[in-house]
Design an enzyme around this catalytic site. Structure first.
Site: not given
Ligand SMILES: Cc1cc2nc3c(=O)[nH]c(=O)nc-3n(C[C@H](O)[C@H](O)[C@H](O)COP(=O)(O)OP(=O)(O)OC[C@H]3O[C@@H](n4cnc5c(N)ncnc54)[C@H](O)[C@@H]3O)c2cc1C
Length: 460
Positions: A38, A178, A436
């Site tokens: 993701g 971010i 330490h």
């Molecule tokens: C620049 C940046 C830096 C970040 N740094 C951090 C960090 O250091 N630490 C931290 O904890 N968080 C960080 N985050 C936040 C973190 O990336 C998200 O909170 C996390 O990825 C959320 O996980 P998720 O599984 O909910 O969604 P996502 O990781 O967004 O995954 C969702 C997945 O669902 C898929 N999808 C969507 N719709 C469909 C569909 N209809 N059918 C099939 N597949 C679908 C997408 O392709 C995606 O792969 C950061 C975010 C960004 C943008």
């Protein structure tokens, strides 16, 4: 008979939910339209930290090398090589997740998934029946309605992770996590950075004292902050972007090469079919309870698409909670111990209540502070610009929050999370022997400092 679970989305929410469900005996299918891992693995946590790692090393050797006796002549960086390494790290981790799912016998379908009934998901023209469905579709950058944001040169975090070359001047709209992480990367590589934040201070969810220390450190590296400021619009001329900003006192015109918009993200739930099957929505998200159940029986929603806290570790824990509940356990998500880690230089981390939130909540608040200046390991690392702050309450001496800026802040916050989880007192922190020399020792010192009794601070 084993339960059948379909997970839509293979990010840190979805893939962790799938593995946990498989651990508990479910037969699981993950539907992912793009790459496993993701946002976190492909365009978030991991690639940003690869850039930050290179930025930190470069800046440390360049600026602090002579102080520790290291002289590197003609130190330079190769942006393309850094991007290649980022791609390699991401691929290795994505392949790792692929392998994990395979090892658990979890089926993966590469397609867009859509819920067509409370027990049926459609993907790639196929209808898959399930005992339970977990929606884990994540989030995407949201563009505010500001004129000019469709111009070339205006990017989101996705674009910032794949720039062909580093611009000379960058403006960043948004002083949240971010925004400040990218400000730190760009500034370390010598880019002129200006951050425009609408609220009176950067990182509004972080303890004010800690956020102020970070701001001062980034300012010392040349980052310019306009807080309580509004980006009115963007225009383009001669390949440059002209920004108009007002900060309540004056109008500022700023010329940059790129504008990074980091003002927020919105849930990816459009076209998923949630409303059609009757899932209650609020502000564009499915409403969930503490067990991560939506209003429709056996349909769960986790991670960025449903949660107010958009963090990978929150998504993963919610995934575990949803999987466990589906498999017959009765688990409620605990948000009290969720840490926040900000990978700037210096880094910031926190868990629990900030000083101001603890006061607002009506506690009789006490604060212990220990500056990293007085910590041996920080001196060894030449990393003394930092503070450990522990917030507690007077009645039972219970720890309410831990806030760190500087040193290995992000690797140290687990102690605070565990303290909150176990409702630890300051005395329990102090009497836990810390190794330490470590920066972690300073957590115990901060707890002692609450009573004016830190060992390595002069008597008050
Ligand atoms: C620049 C940046 C830096 C970040 N740094 C951090 C960090 O250091 N630490 C931290 O904890 N968080 C960080 N985050 C936040 C973190 O990336 C998200 O909170 C996390 O990825 C959320 O996980 P998720 O599984 O909910 O969604 P996502 O990781 O967004 O995954 C969702 C997945 O669902 C898929 N999808 C969507 N719709 C469909 C569909 N209809 N059918 C099939 N597949 C679908 C997408 O392709 C995606 O792969 C950061 C975010 C960004 C943008």
């Amino acid at each position: 008979m084993s339960k059948k679970i379909v997970v839509i989305g293979g990010g840190p929410g979805g893939y962790v939910a799938a593995i946990q469900a498989a651990h508990l005996g479910a037969s699981v299918t993950v539907i992912e339209k793009n790459k496993l891992g993701g946002t976190c693995l492909n365009a978030g946590c991991i690639p940003t930290k690869v850039l930050l790692h290179s930025a930190e090393l470069y800046s440390a050797i360049k600026n602090e090398g002579p102080e520790i006796g290291i002289f590197a002549d003609n130190i330079r960086f190769d942006w393309q090589a850094i991007l290649n390494r980022k791609t390699a790290v991401v691929s290795q981790l994505v392949d790792g997740v692929e392998g994990l799912l395979r090892s658990h016998g979890i089926e993966k379908i590469v397609a867009e998934g859509r819920v067509v009934a409370p027990n049926i998901v459609e993907a790639d023209g196929e209808k898959i029946e399930a005992d339970a469905i977990i929606i884990a579709t994540g989030s995407e950058p949201a563009m505010p309605p500001i004129p000019g944001l469709d111009l070339e040169g205006v990017i989101t975090s996705d674009g910032a992770l794949s720039l062909d070359s580093l611009p000379k001047r960058v403006a960043i709209a948004g002083g949240g996590v971010i925004g400040v992480e990218f400000a730190s990367v760009f500034a370390s590589f010598g880019v002129a950075v200006t951050v425009v934040e609408m609220l009176p201070r950067i990182l509004p969810n972080v303890d004010a004292e800690i956020a102020a220390i970070l701001r001062a450190s980034l300012e010392a590296k040349g980052v310019v902050f306009h807080t309580a400021a509004k980006l009115n619009g963007v225009a383009q001329s001669d390949g440059e972007l002209k920004l108009n900003i007002s900060d309540g006192r004056e109008e500022i015109d700023l010329t940059v090469d790129k504008l990074l918009v980091a003002t927020g993200r919105r849930p990816c739930v459009k076209g998923l079919g949630l409303e059609e099957i009757g899932v209650e929505m609020a502000r564009g998200r499915p409403v969930v309870n503490g067990r991560l159940e939506t209003s429709v029986r056996r349909v769960y929603a986790i991670g960025d698409c449903a949660s107010k806290i958009m963090l990978a570790h929150v998504a993963s824990r919610e995934g575990e909670v949803a999987a466990e509940n589906i498999m017959g356990r009765d688990v409620v998500m605990d948000y009290k111990t969720v840490p926040s880690a900000i990978y700037t230089s210096p880094a910031v981390s926190s868990v629990g209540l900030s000083e101001e939130d603890a006061r607002d909540a009506g506690y009789r608040v006490r604060v212990g502070r220990f500056p990293l200046m007085a910590n041996g390991k920080s001196l060894i690392a030449g990393d003394m610009n930092g503070l450990i702050k522990i917030v507690s309450e007077e009645k039972y001496d219970e720890v309410l929050g831990l806030h760190i800026v500087g040193g290995p802040a992000t690797d140290m916050i687990g102690e605070g999370g565990l303290a909150l989880r176990l409702e630890a007192t300051l005395d329990e922190i102090v009497t836990t022997v810390h190794a330490h020399p470590t920066v972690q020792e300073a957590v115990a010192e901060a707890a002692l400092a609450t009573f004016g009794k830190a060992i390595h601070l002069p008597k008050r």
